[in-house]
Design a protein around this motif. Sequence first.
Motif, PDB file in Angstrom:
ATOM      1  N   TYR A  77       4.119 -14.649-161.832  1.00 26.87           N
ATOM      2  CA  TYR A  77       4.325 -14.738-160.382  1.00 26.87           C
ATOM      3  C   TYR A  77       4.614 -16.187-160.019  1.00 26.87           C
TER       4      TYR A  77
ATOM      5  N   TRP B  35       4.186 -16.923-145.114  1.00 31.34           N
ATOM      6  CA  TRP B  35       3.342 -16.108-145.993  1.00 31.34           C
ATOM      7  C   TRP B  35       1.983 -15.801-145.348  1.00 31.34           C
TER       8      TRP B  35
ATOM      9  N   TYR C 163      13.354 -19.210-149.922  1.00 31.76           N
ATOM     10  CA  TYR C 163      12.268 -19.751-150.754  1.00 31.76           C
ATOM     11  C   TYR C 163      12.178 -21.279-150.630  1.00 31.76           C
TER      12      TYR C 163
ATOM     13  N   PHE D 229       2.083   0.929-155.504  1.00 29.17           N
ATOM     14  CA  PHE D 229       1.595  -0.167-154.673  1.00 29.17           C
ATOM     15  C   PHE D 229       0.263   0.237-154.029  1.00 29.17           C
TER      16      PHE D 229
HETATM   17  C1  9WN Z   1       3.595 -13.446-150.800  1.00 30.90           C
HETATM   18  C2  9WN Z   1       1.023  -8.712-151.830  1.00 30.90           C
HETATM   19  C3  9WN Z   1       1.846  -9.441-150.773  1.00 30.90           C
HETATM   20  C4  9WN Z   1       1.576  -8.904-149.348  1.00 30.90           C
HETATM   21  C5  9WN Z   1       2.574  -9.460-148.345  1.00 30.90           C
HETATM   22  C6  9WN Z   1       3.974  -9.161-148.867  1.00 30.90           C
HETATM   23  C7  9WN Z   1       4.165  -9.792-150.253  1.00 30.90           C
HETATM   24  C8  9WN Z   1       4.015 -12.065-151.299  1.00 30.90           C
HETATM   25  C9  9WN Z   1       5.348 -12.172-152.008  1.00 30.90           C
HETATM   26  O1  9WN Z   1       3.227  -9.263-151.134  1.00 30.90           O
HETATM   27  O2  9WN Z   1       4.047 -11.201-150.138  1.00 30.90           O
HETATM   28  O3  9WN Z   1       2.318 -13.383-150.255  1.00 30.90           O
HETATM   29  O4  9WN Z   1       5.392 -12.807-153.069  1.00 30.90           O
HETATM   30  O5  9WN Z   1       6.353 -11.647-151.531  1.00 30.90           O
HETATM   31  O6  9WN Z   1       4.937  -9.620-147.969  1.00 30.90           O
HETATM   32  O7  9WN Z   1       2.389  -8.888-147.083  1.00 30.90           O
HETATM   33  O8  9WN Z   1       0.293  -9.245-148.972  1.00 30.90           O
HETATM   34  O9  9WN Z   1       1.219  -7.345-151.707  1.00 30.90           O
END
Ligand code: 9WN
Length: 433
Positions: A80, A163, A206, A421
């Motif tokens: 990530y 974020w 980004y 998810f």
């Molecule tokens: C950044 C985890 C998160 C959610 C957010 C969603 C997405 C992350 C990303 O995923 O965000 O925090 O890397 O895109 O937008 O709402 O909490 O599911």
Amino acid sequence: MTPLEKKAIEVLNKNWKGNFSIPCENLYPFQWFWDSGLIAIGFAHFDMSKAEKEIFTLLDAQWDNGFIPHIVFHSETDSYFPGADFHHSSLHPQASKKYKTTGITQPPVTGFVLEELYRISSDKEATLNFIKTVIDKVYFNHEYFYNNRDPKDEGLIYIYHNWESGTDNSPIWDDIWETMNPPEYTFERRDTTHVDASQRPSKREYDHYLHIIEIAKEHNYNDQKIAELSPFLVQDPLFNALLIKSNESLIKLYHLIENNEEKIKQLHNWQSKAIHSFNTKLFDEEIGAYIHYDLRNEKPLKYLSSSSFSPLFAGIPNKQRATSMIKLMLDKFGGDHQYLCASFDPTSDRFNPKKYWRGPVWINLNWMLYRGVSEYEYEDVAERIKKDSIEIIEKNGFYEYFDSRKEIHEKENAGYGGNNFSWSAALLIDLIR
Ligand code: 9WN
């Protein structure tokens, strides 16, 4: 138990990592703040001890100043980006010593989640005993917000990063990106190795996201400096509605626990100021719903999104206002060819039904809207939101987000982003129980 519910339980159990859950495999390998809260609601229906552990672990990563981070990095995986090393939140003197975390937060769901656990529990006494052990941490988190994120003492909290909103690439932020000109950073995206790039934010977006964090890091994540310098400083209706909803839950729970008069008094003070400001500053008469306010550039951001309706979940609008908002939602987002509720105004030229928060339907927002609309006693609309949410999951699977155009679901898979998810599974369980 229906096969769909069985599958939802499987998804949650698979994403469970012993003390916490990940949002989904590969794309999101750590613990996220608002995900964790919503996931706990799902677990509460079939495994209360996991629900409690989920919340306990999240709160265990709270900083010494009450702040709760948006990601808790429980492992060293580099699948990530941006990871713990980029965020480098230990620059802040009060950051968690126990966990690596980010230095940004997410919508404060924990208060109302504790109330949900209590509502769902079949052993109220045991659940209240658990709540007693963690509730002060949630209160401390709210205190952090009011003391550090409300420079004008309006009862409205700012977020300093997209974020933090949870609605990461909403077209609303485009106006803010226009005021910035960040460097073109060199970095390796990991999200687009897991998910089609057409469903995710762009490289230039980004650059903006990273730039705001670079500024915060230069000042060791100091709140006062961030309030002074961050190019992104927004009062977000979703974030503030969830804080208000959570305040209300803390009041109810402290009454049940007893002997917490001072805290209850303080919570009432926060509530009256917050609800007043919310209804005056964040409501836009012309649009007919709540909007975001850009505190850095002192201007309202006049766009309609699913966040515009989220105050229904916290009981913020009066009945008359709620009625016209629900009508607006149906007119613009709820035609026969649409699934409720697109994340952004489908009549706008910024709408994109495939791209993340620029249009797709998200189950967490649908769940909040379902609950809000039914509190205002529009049962038919509430049922429609519930039916749409179940149908898109049945047709596609437990995706992160879904196309809002019905015809696409007849032709192809219209679930996007991560699959299996967690919060889609958790909230489906709550919707059908
Ligand atoms: C950044 C985890 C998160 C959610 C957010 C969603 C997405 C992350 C990303 O995923 O965000 O925090 O890397 O895109 O937008 O709402 O909490 O599911």
